[in-house]
Design an enzyme around this catalytic site. Sequence first.
Site, PDB file in Angstrom:
ATOM      1  N   GLY A 239       0.828  -1.202   0.000  1.00 51.15           N
ATOM      2  CA  GLY A 239       0.000   0.000   0.000  1.00 51.15           C
ATOM      3  C   GLY A 239       0.857   1.244   0.000  1.00 51.15           C
ATOM      4  O   GLY A 239       2.063   1.209   0.270  1.00 51.15           O
TER       5      GLY A 239
ATOM      6  N   GLU B 195      -0.234  -1.463  -6.884  1.00 52.31           N
ATOM      7  CA  GLU B 195      -0.912  -0.328  -7.496  1.00 52.31           C
ATOM      8  C   GLU B 195       0.022   0.865  -7.644  1.00 52.31           C
ATOM      9  O   GLU B 195       0.147   1.435  -8.698  1.00 52.31           O
ATOM     10  CB  GLU B 195      -2.212   0.023  -6.758  1.00 52.31           C
ATOM     11  CG  GLU B 195      -2.120  -0.018  -5.260  1.00 52.31           C
ATOM     12  CD  GLU B 195      -3.444   0.245  -4.545  1.00 52.31           C
ATOM     13  OE1 GLU B 195      -4.516   0.057  -5.114  1.00 52.31           O
ATOM     14  OE2 GLU B 195      -3.385   0.658  -3.370  1.00 52.31           O
TER      15      GLU B 195
END
Lengths: 497, 497
Positions: A265, A290
């Site tokens: 994250g 991501e």
Amino acid sequence: MTQLETRIRNAALRDRVVSADAAARLIHDGMVVGMSGFTRAGEAKAVPMALAERAKTDPLKITLMTGASLGNDLDKTLAEAHVLSRRIPFMSDPALRRAINAGEVMYVDQHLSETVEMLRTRQIPGVDVAVIEAVAITETGGIVPTTSVGNSASFALLADKVIVEINLNQPAELEGLHDIFIPTYRPNRMPIPVVSPESRVGLPFIPVPPEKIAAIVITEKLDSSSTILDPDDETRAIAGHLTDFFLNEVRQGRLDNSLAPLQAGIGTIANAVLHGLIDSPFHDLKMYSEVLQDSTFDLMAAGKMSFASGSSITLSAAKYAEVLPRLAEFKPKLILRPQEISNHPEVVRRLGLICINTALEFDIYGNVNSTHVMGTQMMNGIGGSGDFARNAYLSVFVTKSIAKGGAISSVVPMVSHVDHTEHDVDILVTEQGLADLRGLAPRERAKVILANCVHPDWCPALADYLARAEARGGHTPHLLEEALSWHVRLRDTGKMA
Amino acid sequence: MTQLETRIRNAALRDRVVSADAAARLIHDGMVVGMSGFTRAGEAKAVPMALAERAKTDPLKITLMTGASLGNDLDKTLAEAHVLSRRIPFMSDPALRRAINAGEVMYVDQHLSETVEMLRTRQIPGVDVAVIEAVAITETGGIVPTTSVGNSASFALLADKVIVEINLNQPAELEGLHDIFIPTYRPNRMPIPVVSPESRVGLPFIPVPPEKIAAIVITEKLDSSSTILDPDDETRAIAGHLTDFFLNEVRQGRLDNSLAPLQAGIGTIANAVLHGLIDSPFHDLKMYSEVLQDSTFDLMAAGKMSFASGSSITLSAAKYAEVLPRLAEFKPKLILRPQEISNHPEVVRRLGLICINTALEFDIYGNVNSTHVMGTQMMNGIGGSGDFARNAYLSVFVTKSIAKGGAISSVVPMVSHVDHTEHDVDILVTEQGLADLRGLAPRERAKVILANCVHPDWCPALADYLARAEARGGHTPHLLEEALSWHVRLRDTGKMA
């Protein structure tokens, strides 16, 4: 060729270059606007500023969708100009956060893989205008994104009109980095063909019909650099516990020395944890994540990481200065994908990721709160953590055991808001230690968490709560009248106890 | 051929037929035993009974894994014989529930798609002995399951030894119904090739090396019939609201008259909702679900449903009597799959399912509790609801608005346990009405839920809570000191207010 010709290779489109003000006039009150931008990377920069400026004399409200959070204080500027009626699916700006918590902006905090799925099935209102930052437009009108893909591809494909911001200061070498794949629409969807972090399955540009490009704006402003802090003693300890755990997994034969593809994250702790792998015996690491942060490039530079797939690149100022000139060297080891693909449950489950995300707090049974301070105040949003944690091979949550100088224990009797249920949490880590919850029932989890993760100052109170709750019985023992009392005391006295 | 020869077609295996007692002696104290059985269908019947009997004089404890809940009071018998130290991943028996809530049995309540994924990566202890009910063993030693697949295939493949219970009263016509597909192991997993409910991608039997079959037991006991109740006024009203909603989705062009493949949770309400579609204008309906209940066959008989894929068939006594003799007629319209595939996030997301599951309670912001009475007492388990709700095209939760004659409101300020977060819930339905939460922020959701789902007796109290919470502010306004007070009052006074 002039610079403009190399950046806008479709000659017919060159006469669509207008000022940001003119482009912003395509956006009207009440519209849904889809903008590029994912965690401070590759956001449209000029048009939203022009919109905020215009709102001073010509008030308007829009629904703003992006990939994730924006840089260059754009969420702040738009919030303070009262341009936002609704914001989807993620943000992290303090000014916008205040407006959301005051109920002035309706914030729809979504799993990041799901926004475009809901858009294309028209379950949420469609995008009127897309505003996409690009390094170039190809001969056929294809849009080449910059440092993020986010939701840009689907926004551009689904919008009635597209505004492209050609950013001359985003390096032309970014072209070729992106892999734009859009799943076939249901009910006739085929499998998504990504079978490894390296899989290239799409196009290097967003294939938009040139006639949809209604305006082009030339910009030069850079991305904001990330705000992550350097590793400290606590984050180093968290990284150490996790490295020890991985070493044991290798000893047990459950992992080999290249582990499994990693997701981490955004933020200081997750970045520090990855950074900690530089000094580990692991090698040939890969990421399927991501956001690619500093640690990704540090691991590559250290020869520890061989490939990284993400949806954006978000670096500190120092790391930008180091990476951008060497982009050609890093490029063969990188892919940027639409966030629907970087976070897709299908791919996450298939690849068997090790997912490391940050908790605000977790409870003695392993439920995690990632979003709400004291159960009510939105911090940022769930982001991609749910896409990853639910489908991970190993779902890890990390946090420091205390906050605010010890006034807050990050381990509580019951979390004040649940983002990740007990079913989706395998491993919890604080600087105190690591709790392996796999295959345990709630009462067993509580013992492991108390023994490993809690700050010593808070151990007696948690142990006392647990003992009294267990005496009452239940699969997940709780004293409902006390379960949230730590948060109530914090609110009323500034300290949990 | 004798009946035994047709049921055990591999001649070499016929001499492994033994008594249930003898087979049960392959199971030792401390072992992990994986048994067939999914929602009262197709469970191993004789060996667990023999085990419970033996425990009377020769105490032993095992970890019992199954597909889901068992019929024939097996969970009760095993719990009362104190044979279970650990139970994974689902149950629904009152006696076992008492032992779990008393902390005597460690219950690991898992997403039903995940158990075998954790087993094959050895993240939970491996299966020593598998006990699988079968209609037949093929020439090559392949095991043909009966009325459920559940986790049987992976249990049999991963176990050291396999005991097969050949049930002579399970119809031989079940052969050919099953589609046994095991995903390739990570990190080299390929896409799961299921692209429609009808996709057949595997084998009609579990391909076990014959030498692993250590014992065969012949049985005759039938599956228990399901305990669902007939539709009543409230469940008919829920079905009506949902049908009206679907009709509007068709009018809006978001669905056509065959809707999307349907999943429905086990139980009376979900069964009643599906049953309600018989009188709708929808047609060519398909299911991609875990349990096929009475309503599946009623919809087929009514010409409304053309295909159903599941992991088990669980019917009322009357429906069994109707369906079993006509199995050959239904068979071309049915597939039974491993629960890993029936519930797989990859396939659920790809097919775009409409998922209808039952809530115990939900809160004013759309969080759902499916498992814990008053936050502490386990009811059954999350089952497949998380596999489906997270990845659904439309995630619907249904419940009656009140329980216990009005002492309990199923809509509360804050749920006492969260199984499905606000991010995973699109539609909530009670007999009062339907709340469409898509694209709404928490404060908006609260208004829609209060306006549509709450029983009139509880509206004023919830509206009062919401108003006072909103006055305090926050993205998700709550009064933490009161948030669980309805449950505390229920516990202390027998009524929520």
